[in-house]
Design an enzyme around this catalytic site. Structure first.
Site, short mmCIF file in Angstrom:
data_model
loop_
_atom_site.label_atom_id
_atom_site.label_comp_id
_atom_site.label_asym_id
_atom_site.label_seq_id
_atom_site.Cartn_x
_atom_site.Cartn_y
_atom_site.Cartn_z
N LYS A 191 10.35 12.47 25.06
CA LYS A 191 9.22 11.60 24.71
C LYS A 191 9.48 10.15 25.13
O LYS A 191 8.58 9.33 25.13
CB LYS A 191 8.93 11.70 23.21
CG LYS A 191 8.46 13.10 22.77
CD LYS A 191 8.26 13.16 21.25
CE LYS A 191 7.97 14.56 20.73
NZ LYS A 191 6.57 14.99 20.93
N LYS A 219 5.70 9.28 16.89
CA LYS A 219 5.88 10.71 17.17
C LYS A 219 7.34 11.01 16.87
O LYS A 219 8.14 10.10 16.69
CB LYS A 219 5.56 11.03 18.63
CG LYS A 219 6.26 10.11 19.64
CD LYS A 219 5.88 10.41 21.08
CE LYS A 219 4.51 9.91 21.48
NZ LYS A 219 3.60 10.92 21.92
N ARG A 220 7.71 12.31 16.80
CA ARG A 220 9.11 12.63 16.62
C ARG A 220 9.93 11.97 17.73
O ARG A 220 9.44 11.78 18.85
CB ARG A 220 9.31 14.16 16.64
CG ARG A 220 8.81 14.86 15.39
CD ARG A 220 9.55 14.42 14.15
NE ARG A 220 10.90 14.92 14.16
CZ ARG A 220 11.33 15.98 13.50
NH1 ARG A 220 10.49 16.68 12.74
NH2 ARG A 220 12.59 16.36 13.56
N THR A 230 -0.94 15.45 20.33
CA THR A 230 -2.18 15.37 19.55
C THR A 230 -2.36 13.96 18.99
O THR A 230 -3.48 13.53 18.75
CB THR A 230 -2.19 16.39 18.39
OG1 THR A 230 -0.91 16.37 17.76
CG2 THR A 230 -2.47 17.79 18.90
N HIS A 277 3.75 26.59 22.60
CA HIS A 277 3.72 25.12 22.47
C HIS A 277 4.83 24.42 23.24
O HIS A 277 5.01 23.22 23.08
CB HIS A 277 3.85 24.70 21.00
CG HIS A 277 2.74 25.18 20.12
ND1 HIS A 277 1.66 24.39 19.80
CD2 HIS A 277 2.56 26.35 19.50
CE1 HIS A 277 0.86 25.07 18.99
NE2 HIS A 277 1.37 26.27 18.80
N LYS A 327 -5.70 11.28 18.46
CA LYS A 327 -6.01 10.49 17.25
C LYS A 327 -6.19 9.02 17.62
O LYS A 327 -7.10 8.34 17.14
CB LYS A 327 -4.91 10.66 16.20
CG LYS A 327 -4.80 12.10 15.69
CD LYS A 327 -3.49 12.38 14.95
CE LYS A 327 -3.28 13.90 14.85
NZ LYS A 327 -1.90 14.26 14.43
C1 26Q Z 1 12.67 26.41 15.85
C2 26Q Z 1 13.80 27.11 15.50
C3 26Q Z 1 14.57 26.71 14.42
C4 26Q Z 1 14.16 25.62 13.66
C5 26Q Z 1 13.03 24.93 14.01
C6 26Q Z 1 12.28 25.31 15.10
C7 26Q Z 1 11.08 24.55 15.49
C8 26Q Z 1 10.23 24.01 14.55
C9 26Q Z 1 9.13 23.28 14.93
C10 26Q Z 1 10.78 24.36 16.82
C11 26Q Z 1 9.67 23.63 17.21
C12 26Q Z 1 8.82 23.08 16.25
C13 26Q Z 1 7.65 22.28 16.59
C14 26Q Z 1 7.19 22.11 17.82
C15 26Q Z 1 6.04 21.24 18.09
O1 26Q Z 1 5.59 20.50 17.23
N1 26Q Z 1 5.49 21.29 19.31
C16 26Q Z 1 4.36 20.45 19.65
O2 26Q Z 1 3.16 21.19 19.38
C17 26Q Z 1 2.03 20.37 19.51
C18 26Q Z 1 0.82 21.18 19.11
O3 26Q Z 1 0.50 22.10 20.11
C19 26Q Z 1 1.90 19.82 20.91
O4 26Q Z 1 0.83 18.91 20.93
C20 26Q Z 1 3.19 19.11 21.34
O5 26Q Z 1 3.11 18.75 22.69
C21 26Q Z 1 4.38 20.03 21.10
O6 26Q Z 1 5.59 19.35 21.39
#
Ligand code: 26Q
Length: 832
Positions: free
Chosen positions: A569, A563-564, A671, A372, A675
């Site tokens: 972004k 979004k976050r 995503t 991702h 939506k």
């Molecule tokens: C990693 C290590 C330690 C703590 C937290 C994390 C962590 C947690 C969540 C790292 C990344 C995430 C989430 C990432 C994320 O949401 N990525 C998004 O995934 C979507 C679904 O595929 C995409 O549409 C987005 O582009 C992408 O940014």
């Protein structure tokens, strides 16, 4: 499994679902109120009613669930297992009613009991078991798996505290603990009898058994128990009900007891506290300190429980272990569960006695990995000392996987030592680390990106060597979102109009939305379309007024970025545009600008100072612009606090313009963009992630494109990007930055935004300034289009009509066919 009780339950459920008067359901609600809460109607609180209603709905799902499990147990089926550290499932009641086809029945039953269904829906706490896109994607995929009647299990972690709640105080984000479990969770079934033990620390012992084979035992220093908490996942208008199984950590009593006997009472209690800490809290992404010991322990904990659970199901079914990958496909949602590769090897060899080669073949056939992100800082690695101390046996296995893998690499690329170093599962530069993306790639038969552009870039950049070596392994599955939650549930007005116009076939085959295109020039249809969208905007306006006190006009263009919060972004690009527009109006108050309402929402990771500053900038602009008499309300700026799945239900259907403005090459897919599109918003965006495909589907004339392409971004950076050049060349940009720097948006304090302004002027890693001029020009085209209501409405209709591709049903269909080799299995409650 007890057949008789399943059949009885099925018969009762069938009788209940056939009772169209709703009386049986009403009766169930009262029974649940009395028998579960010990309350009688006259004194029941709304929370009591909500719980009673939820239990009654759950009962309906449990009948379907047990019918599904019975078929899966008895038939030769393949089960898709989705392993994910996050499932951002959102509020459950409304969605379950929708999927069961019980919305009207429930409304009437509650009305007869003197309760308003909407009020009960509103009090539901959402389980925030995810950060954002990745967690929400997992939830959409679970919905589609059940709807497409694919046998499936979602495996994850039962966090006691999910993602924090966001409050805005004095313009700044403040994090508040998420207490989603404080009133209990009526949807989950805790199963103390379904539990597994997970070891940590200690050492390994190597022995040769009587047949001359190497046998390894791991003498763990501690164990933690994982207990299953099951949530039913009901398919839309089908009888399939799958399970989301989330693991909760508990202390292992016998271990405490041993310590206690030795007189180490406090150590024993400490052990218990540590064990129960494992599933305590979800880590926010973008946290510099998040990549630490507890996070790795969480990952291993849930992965080990899940694989042990799959093996237990297999043994229980009587399938031979060699058939494991015929029974299960396991998808790794990013690298967070990628330790599964080593753990399945360990379980197959150390516990089930298989030889390496057999175990490896099964492992590779079982797993597939979804990437991702391309951001180097987001690719997971774990330092060897940490790994060694926490997971000594899995680390040994990783070393052996690596030894064999690097032999293959040397055969493939003879003499290329640099390539060997690049591909190794261990990063040997500086402090040594395990590269989890490499482990996931080597241990899987398929690796996919989440949008076409992203998958291409994956092959060209971070996974280049791997793609050369295993070209067949790399593929693309563009993300999708569930139209149940994000269109039918959250935009019932539009869904009803679509039903009237093209029939209800789109509800199970979203590509049928393209029939709407035939009505894109129909004046009567335009009027109905606009009326619904205006109603949705009125609903959002009321929510905004309630949450922020800001009045917004539903006739204005609703320009939304939710979004976050992240530099890539580029919420600050949007902010700079607002400032420049504001200045234009200040300079020339008579300027004819289309009224716009800029709405932002999103959480910043608690330790990500720059993201928090971006929120402060937006609230600071809002303070100035919303109160300036010169503006006469023509511009409004809103930061909508605590954006989450529930708030998304009001936001997406009310958007005219969807902001998807990331630096090209940085957003893997997105995503939210899908939506918005489904609900009829037009997109202003860069050629990034799934925007590329959205534009292809919508047609370029129905998409507002701006900005550098991924390739141009790359070139500009390689040739030495100098942000100051862009400031020199653009008066509006210079003025906007100067005003921020002078404290115009920070109550006169010039220090507040210094880090942000300095960062843009000195390095601007995400090319905000390079894209500014083109963005402004594009926004002006948006304004022109908006003035022509007929043109805008036409484009809005076409966007919805062309959004069929972005259903998660299409995406899951591709995973089933191209990666999992999984098929639909019909569940029929009427024939148990
Ligand atoms: C990693 C290590 C330690 C703590 C937290 C994390 C962590 C947690 C969540 C790292 C990344 C995430 C989430 C990432 C994320 O949401 N990525 C998004 O995934 C979507 C679904 O595929 C995409 O549409 C987005 O582009 C992408 O940014």
């Amino acid at each position: 499994m007890n057949d008789v009780s399943t059949e009885e339950a099925a018969a009762n459920a069938q009788a209940a679902s056939q009772d169209v008067s709703g009386y049986a359901f009403q009766h169930d609600v009262v029974r649940n109120l009395i028998c579960r809460a010990g309350r009688y109607p006259e004194i029941a609180s709304p929370q009591d009613w909500y719980m009673a209603l939820a239990y009654s709905v759950r009962d309906r799902m449990l009948a379907r669930w047990s019918a599904s499990m019975k078929v899966y147990a008895e038939k030769d089926v393949k089960v898709a297992c989705y392993l994910s550290a996050e499932f951002l499932i959102g509020p459950q009641l409304g969605n379950n009613l929708l999927n069961l086809g019980m919305q009207d029945e429930a409304r009437e039953a509650m009305h007869a009991l003197g309760q308003d269904l909407d009020a009960l829906l509103a009090i539901e706490e959402e389980p925030g078991l995810g950060n954002g896109g990745l967690g929400r994607l997992a939830a959409c995929y679970m919905d589609s798996l059940s709807t497409l009647e694919i046998p499936a299990i979602g495996y994850g972690i039962h966090y006691e505290f999910g993602i924090f709640d966001q409050e805005i105080r004095d313009g700044w984000q403040v994090e508040v603990t998420d207490k989603w479990l404080q009133n209990g969770n009526p949807w989950e079934i805790v199963r103390p009898d379904v539990s597994h033990y997970v070891g940590f620390g200690g050492h390994t012992q190597h022995q040769i058994d009587d047949q001359g084979r190497l046998r390894v035992s791991w003498i763990a220093a501690r164990q933690v128990k994982g207990v299953a908490c099951d949530l039913p996942v009901q398919g839309y208008r089908v009888d399939t009900c799958n399970v989301l199984r989330l693991w909760k950590s508990e202390a292992v009593e016998s271990f405490d007891f041993q310590d206690f006997n030795a007189g180490q009472y406090y150590e024993a209690v400490q052990e218990k506290v540590v064990s129960e800490t494992l599933s305590k809290v979800l880590y926010p992404n973008d946290e510099p300190e998040a990549g630490k010991r507890l996070r790795l322990a969480q990952q291993y904990f849930f992965v080990s429980c899940s694989l042990q659970d799959m093996l237990r199901l297999m043994v229980w079914k009587g399938t031979s272990i060699e058939q494991f990958s015929d029974l299960f496909a396991a998808q790794l949602n990013d690298t967070h569960p990628s330790i599964a590769v080593a753990e399945l090897m360990r379980l197959l060899m150390d516990v089930h006695g298989l030889a390496w080669d057999t175990a490896w073949e099964i492992t590779q056939r079982t797993f597939a990995y979804t990437n991702h992100t391309l951001l180097p800082e987001a690719l997971e690695t774990w330092g060897l000392p940490l790994f060694q101390s926490l997971l000594p046996r899995p680390l040994e296995i990783i070393y052996e996987i690596n030894r064999r893998f690097l032999d293959d690499v040397r055969r493939e690329f003879p003499g290329d030592d640099a390539c060997v170093a690049r591909m190794s599962l261990i990063d040997e530069r500086g402090d040594k680390k395990v590269r989890m993306a490499h482990l996931a790639t080597v241990g899987s038969h398929a690796v996919n990106g989440v949008a076409a552009l992203h998958s291409d870039l994956l092959r060209q950049t971070v996974m280049h060597d791997f793609a050369e070596m295993y070209p067949q392994r790399f593929l693309n599955v563009t993300n999708g979102v569930t139209p149940r939650r994000f269109l039918m549930l959250s935009n019932p007005g539009l869904a009803g109009l679509i039903d009237q116009t093209i029939g209800a076939g789109w509800r199970t085959d979203l590509t049928q939305l393209d029939k709407l295109a035939a009505h894109a020039d129909d004046a009567g249809f335009h009027e109905a379309w606009r009326a619904i969208r205006r109603d949705n905007k009125t609903v959002l306006a009321a929510r905004i007024a309630g949450a922020t006190g800001i009045d917004v006009d539903p006739n204005a263009l609703f320009d939304i970025q939710v979004k976050r919060i992240h530099e890539y972004k580029r919420q600050h690009l949007n902010a700079l545009y607002i400032i420049s527009l504001y200045h234009r109006l200040c300079r020339n108050p008579a300027l004819d600008v289309a009224p716009r309402c800029f709405i932002f929402g999103g959480k910043a990771a608690p330790g990500y100072a720059m993201a928090k500053l971006m929120i402060r900038l937006i609230t600071g602009i809002a303070e100035v612009v919303n109160h300036d008499p010169v503006i006469e309300g023509r511009l409004k700026v809103v930061f909508y606090p605590d954006f989450n799945v529930k708030n998304g239900h009001w936001v997406y259907p009310a958007a005219d313009l969807s902001e998807q403005i990331s630096t090209a090459g940085k957003e893997a897919s997105g995503t939210g963009n899908m939506k918005f599109m489904m609900n009829g918003a037009l997109t202003i965006g860069t050629l990034d992630g799934a925007n590329v495909e959205i534009r292809e589907e919508a047609g370029e004339e129905n998409f507002f494109l701006f900005g550098l392409s991924a390739q141009q971004v790359d070139e500009l950076k390689r040739n030495g990007y100098r942000p100051s050049d862009y400031v020199q060349a653009n008066d509006d940009l210079r003025e906007a930055l100067a005003q921020i720097a002078q404290g115009r948006f920070s109550r006169g304090d010039p220090d507040v935004f210094r880090p942000l302004v300095d960062n843009l002027l000195r390095s601007d890693p995400f090319l905000v300034l390079a894209d500014f001029a083109d963005y402004v020009e594009c926004q002006d085209r948006v304004s022109d289009a908006w003035r022509d209501a007929r043109r805008w409405t036409r484009m809005s209709i076409v966007n919805t009509a062309r959004s069929g591709k972005f259903s998660s049903d299409r995406a899951i269909g591709e995973y089933c066919e191209r990666i999992w080799n999984a098929r639909a299995v019909r569940i029929d409650l009427a024939q148990p």
